[in-house]
Design a protein around this motif. Sequence first.
Motif, PDB file in Angstrom:
ATOM      1  N   PHE A  40       0.828  -1.207   0.000  1.00 17.07           N
ATOM      2  CA  PHE A  40       0.000   0.000   0.000  1.00 17.07           C
ATOM      3  C   PHE A  40       0.858   1.250   0.000  1.00 17.07           C
ATOM      4  O   PHE A  40       1.952   1.262   0.561  1.00 17.07           O
ATOM      5  N   SER A  41       0.303   2.301  -0.606  1.00 13.77           N
ATOM      6  CA  SER A  41       0.899   3.626  -0.503  1.00 13.77           C
ATOM      7  C   SER A  41      -0.234   4.610  -0.213  1.00 13.77           C
ATOM      8  O   SER A  41      -1.401   4.316  -0.451  1.00 13.77           O
ATOM      9  N   VAL A  42       0.158   5.760   0.316  1.00 16.91           N
ATOM     10  CA  VAL A  42      -0.833   6.789   0.643  1.00 16.91           C
ATOM     11  C   VAL A  42      -0.283   8.151   0.236  1.00 16.91           C
ATOM     12  O   VAL A  42       0.921   8.407   0.366  1.00 16.91           O
ATOM     13  N   ASP A  43      -1.162   8.983  -0.295  1.00 13.47           N
ATOM     14  CA  ASP A  43      -0.851  10.359  -0.662  1.00 13.47           C
ATOM     15  C   ASP A  43      -1.825  11.231   0.130  1.00 13.47           C
ATOM     16  O   ASP A  43      -3.047  11.088  -0.007  1.00 13.47           O
ATOM     17  N   ILE A  44      -1.285  12.103   0.979  1.00 17.70           N
ATOM     18  CA  ILE A  44      -2.099  12.936   1.873  1.00 17.70           C
ATOM     19  C   ILE A  44      -1.757  14.399   1.598  1.00 17.70           C
ATOM     20  O   ILE A  44      -0.578  14.769   1.610  1.00 17.70           O
ATOM     21  N   ARG A  45      -2.779  15.222   1.362  1.00 14.86           N
ATOM     22  CA  ARG A  45      -2.560  16.642   1.069  1.00 14.86           C
ATOM     23  C   ARG A  45      -3.516  17.501   1.888  1.00 14.86           C
ATOM     24  O   ARG A  45      -4.687  17.164   2.029  1.00 14.86           O
ATOM     25  N   LEU A  46      -3.001  18.607   2.374  1.00  9.43           N
ATOM     26  CA  LEU A  46      -3.814  19.581   3.095  1.00  9.43           C
ATOM     27  C   LEU A  46      -4.127  20.730   2.150  1.00  9.43           C
ATOM     28  O   LEU A  46      -3.228  21.427   1.679  1.00  9.43           O
ATOM     29  N   HIS A  47      -5.405  20.907   1.845  1.00  9.42           N
ATOM     30  CA  HIS A  47      -5.858  21.994   0.983  1.00  9.42           C
ATOM     31  C   HIS A  47      -6.484  23.084   1.856  1.00  9.42           C
ATOM     32  O   HIS A  47      -7.584  22.903   2.378  1.00  9.42           O
TER      33      HIS A  47
END
Length: 146
Positions: free
Chosen positions: A112-119
Amino acid sequence: MDDDKLKVRGIAKIKEDTKKSSREILDLIDLKGKVTEPGPYDTPCSGHSGGNVYRAVHPWSVYDVPVDDMRKSMDRLRRDLPRHGWKIVKDGPDGSPSKAPQIVANHEGGEFSVDIRLHDERKYGNKPSLIEVTVESACFKTKKPD
């Protein structure tokens, strides 16, 4: 990767495991906001000759929380992801014009991989600020689509 070396798993199991990884990330985010509902979906992996090679993708967001709390949550993720078997491979601004803070991590074992972004949308005023998360599984070979 050679298709013959891919693990064999049913699509339902791939989606179930991806959803479990998403729940773990949501627990680590630890915000009491609203969470979007869509579940994981399967998609064919490109670059594989045999067909029947799939991955699961689970995009979701947390919103309706003060941006300062979201920033604290991103700091918590930087600290806690490695403690839960995730290796952070990127931590910095994304490539968008807004240069949103982004954390990309891979889970030990490589499934698994995860991409997390704060907008932070306060400056635009027309959308809610949110933490956007996309959990993706590795590619798996299936005997047939289920």
